[in-house]
Design a protein around this motif. Structure first.
Motif, PDB file in Angstrom:
ATOM      1  N   UNK A 219       0.825  -1.207   0.000  1.00  0.00           N
ATOM      2  CA  UNK A 219       0.000   0.000   0.000  1.00  0.00           C
ATOM      3  C   UNK A 219       0.863   1.262   0.000  1.00  0.00           C
ATOM      4  N   UNK A 220       1.900   1.258   0.811  1.00  0.00           N
ATOM      5  CA  UNK A 220       2.774   2.428   0.875  1.00  0.00           C
ATOM      6  C   UNK A 220       3.491   2.630  -0.458  1.00  0.00           C
ATOM      7  N   UNK A 221       4.015   1.541  -1.030  1.00  0.00           N
ATOM      8  CA  UNK A 221       4.682   1.646  -2.334  1.00  0.00           C
ATOM      9  C   UNK A 221       3.747   2.230  -3.377  1.00  0.00           C
ATOM     10  N   UNK A 222       2.552   1.686  -3.430  1.00  0.00           N
ATOM     11  CA  UNK A 222       1.613   2.113  -4.459  1.00  0.00           C
ATOM     12  C   UNK A 222       1.176   3.551  -4.241  1.00  0.00           C
ATOM     13  N   UNK A 226       1.879   6.611  -6.871  1.00  0.00           N
ATOM     14  CA  UNK A 226       0.778   7.309  -7.515  1.00  0.00           C
ATOM     15  C   UNK A 226       0.793   8.807  -7.205  1.00  0.00           C
ATOM     16  N   UNK A 227       1.259   9.197  -6.016  1.00  0.00           N
ATOM     17  CA  UNK A 227       1.439  10.624  -5.747  1.00  0.00           C
ATOM     18  C   UNK A 227       2.448  11.221  -6.721  1.00  0.00           C
ATOM     19  N   UNK A 228       3.538  10.495  -6.928  1.00  0.00           N
ATOM     20  CA  UNK A 228       4.559  10.979  -7.861  1.00  0.00           C
ATOM     21  C   UNK A 228       3.987  11.082  -9.272  1.00  0.00           C
ATOM     22  N   UNK A 342      -4.154  10.775 -12.663  1.00  0.00           N
ATOM     23  CA  UNK A 342      -5.472  11.348 -12.377  1.00  0.00           C
ATOM     24  C   UNK A 342      -6.452  10.275 -11.912  1.00  0.00           C
ATOM     25  N   UNK A 343      -6.347   9.095 -12.505  1.00  0.00           N
ATOM     26  CA  UNK A 343      -7.201   7.967 -12.079  1.00  0.00           C
ATOM     27  C   UNK A 343      -6.930   7.644 -10.607  1.00  0.00           C
ATOM     28  N   UNK A 348      -8.251   7.634  -4.924  1.00  0.00           N
ATOM     29  CA  UNK A 348      -7.872   8.043  -3.566  1.00  0.00           C
ATOM     30  C   UNK A 348      -8.986   8.877  -2.921  1.00  0.00           C
ATOM     31  N   UNK A 349      -9.563   9.781  -3.693  1.00  0.00           N
ATOM     32  CA  UNK A 349     -10.635  10.630  -3.180  1.00  0.00           C
ATOM     33  C   UNK A 349     -11.849   9.801  -2.770  1.00  0.00           C
ATOM     34  N   UNK A 350     -12.085   8.716  -3.518  1.00  0.00           N
ATOM     35  CA  UNK A 350     -13.224   7.841  -3.207  1.00  0.00           C
ATOM     36  C   UNK A 350     -12.879   6.792  -2.164  1.00  0.00           C
ATOM     37  N   UNK A 351     -11.633   6.780  -1.680  1.00  0.00           N
ATOM     38  CA  UNK A 351     -11.225   5.795  -0.695  1.00  0.00           C
ATOM     39  C   UNK A 351     -11.049   4.408  -1.279  1.00  0.00           C
TER      40      UNK A 351
END
Length: 473
Positions: A219-222, A226-228, A342-343, A348-351
């Motif tokens: 989870x942390x890796x992903x 994705x932030x990057x 963006x996906x 992330x916004x939808x959890x």
């Protein structure tokens, strides 16, 4: 063994082949060095064991990648003497010091601290170990700076004079190092390295999430990857646009080849989305284009004039086919990266960032995208520089060593065989490492994970204070 080709063409094939293999390793190790530095800093800040496990996991991958990059890089330097001795003689006074500075300021820094970064935490303590990890990361960035400066000077030469024998003589090192294309090329290259690592890390995280959605290391890796992707990809697209404007100013023929323009468009050039460059008829067949958009992108003016490749003599034109397609591959991948970023923001916004198998599969597919993009970008800029080694001043045909084509062909064949065996094995080992989930908590087991990935069963580990060892750990 000359394959019916000239020594010049074979030497160019050899350089292209070896540098393509080499380039993918620094493109990954530059980003990975910074990534493990961030992981180590997060471990020191939070004392969350997961960050330590991820650091140990990725430091092994970095070490293997760094080693392959060093080995493949050594081969590159030899070619300047074997295949390109005339170029070395005439441009060596400029290029040689830049390459030497890379060794003195960057490689020694990396090599000096690499062992401490990989194996020295228990011996020097967490603080000095963090200094060593940061030094390695900084060293990779300094190395990229010098190499990019040397390459940029070949595209936009500055700060020199030419003597009676045709040799380039340094006159102003500030202009040589910070030549007109350097700031754009440097920024574009470093961001590309970060994105290459981000999408590789994201693919590894996605792979393990598909197997176990509850895995915290995955989870942390992903999440970090994705932030990057979401934050850096738009910056990279903007920097790429600025780099293109700089190229239009100093290498307009390259832009004409990249864009597929043969004719000069005086009242606004179209953006050719796709087509088939035809060098015999000097046209781009089956072109799919958007009117005037090319001028708007290149000069921010719908009606700006854009020169076509016919404006230059045939002998001064770059070949169009490779820059045209490689550029579109690079740009297409860039927008695919933006789309995935963006996906991920939407998920992330939808959890649902860790509970979206379709997103994870897409990230897995995009794992190699950074490597493909950096190679496509490299082919675009280097083939687009032809027929010159030093743009506008020294032709590639004038740079070749006086060696027979058969000798170059034989060495090229040897390189292909050896590279695929040696680096094929290295890449296979990297995949084995990445396939192993970073779930071990015991530090001894972490150190032995690479052995397990290689199929080696290590013996029982001794503790730091094992009396049978006869000494403290």
């Amino acid at each position: 063994m000359d394959f019916g080709l000239s020594a010049e063409l074979l030497a160019r094939f050899q350089f292209a082949f070896t540098i393509s293999f080499h380039f993918i390793f620094p493109a990954f190790s530059i980003g990975t060095a910074s990534y493990i530095a961030v992981l180590n800093a997060l471990w020191l800040w939070t004392r969350d064991e997961t960050y330590l496990r991820l650091f140990e996991y990725w430091k092994t991958i970095f070490a293997v990648t760094f080693g392959m990059g060093v080995v493949s890089g050594i081969v590159m330097s030899y070619q300047f003497g074997t295949n390109w001795s005339v170029f070395s003689d005439r441009a060596g006074a400029v290029i040689g010091p830049l390459m030497a500075y890379e060794v003195l300021t960057a490689f020694f820094l990396e090599a000096g601290f690499l062992g401490v970064a990989l194996f020295g935490r228990r011996r020097v303590g967490d603080g000095l170990h963090m200094v060593a990890v940061a030094a390695v990361a900084i060293g990779t960035l300094i190395s990229a700076t010098w190499i990019t400066s040397a390459n940029s000077w070949m595209h936009t030469p500055a700060g020199f004079s030419i003597d009676a024998d045709g040799r380039f003589i340094p006159e102003d090192w500030w202009q040589i190092i910070f030549n007109p294309s350097f700031p754009y090329r440097m920024t574009h290259t470093i961001l590309a390295a970060f994105l290459t690592t981000a999408f590789a890390v994201g693919a590894v995280g996605a792979w393990h999430l598909l197997k176990d959605r509850s895995s915290r290391p995955a989870r942390i890796m992903f999440s970090m990857a994705m932030w990057m992707a979401a934050l850096v990809t738009p910056v990279q697209i903007f920097v790429g646009d600025m780099h293109g404007l700089n190229t239009l100013e100093y290498q307009p023929a390259k832009i004409a080849a990249m864009e597929g323009h043969w004719e000069t468009h005086k009242d606004g050039a179209p953006l050719i989305l796709f087509g088939i460059p035809n060098e015999r008829s000097e046209s781009t067949d089956y072109a799919i284009e958007i009117p005037k958009l090319g001028s708007f992108i290149l000069k921010h003016d719908w009606n700006a004039e854009i020169k076509g490749l016919k404006e230059w003599p045939v002998g001064d034109r770059p070949p169009m086919l490779i820059p045209f397609y490689a550029f579109r591959i690079m740009v297409g991948i860039g927008f695919a990266m933006l789309g995935l970023g963006l996906w991920s923001l939407w998920a992330r916004w939808r959890g649902r960032l860790y509970d979206s198998p379709m997103l994870h599969r897409a990230a897995l597919v995009m794992g190699p995208s950074g490597f493909v993009a950096v190679l496509a970008g490299w082919f675009t800029t280097e083939v687009g520089r032809q027929p010159f080694t030093v743009y506008g001043l020294m032709r590639t045909s004038e740079s070749i060593s006086p060696v027979p084509a058969a000798a170059v062909g034989a060495s090229l064949t040897a390189f292909v065989i050896v590279y695929f065996i040696v680096f094929g094995a290295g890449v296979y080992y990297l995949f084995r490492l990445m396939a192993q989930a970073p779930v071990t908590t015991d530090s001894h087991e972490l150190d032995r994970a690479p052995m397990r990935a290689a199929g080696i069963t290590p013996g029982p580990a001794q503790s730091d204070h094992d009396p049978s060892s006869g000494k403290e750990g």
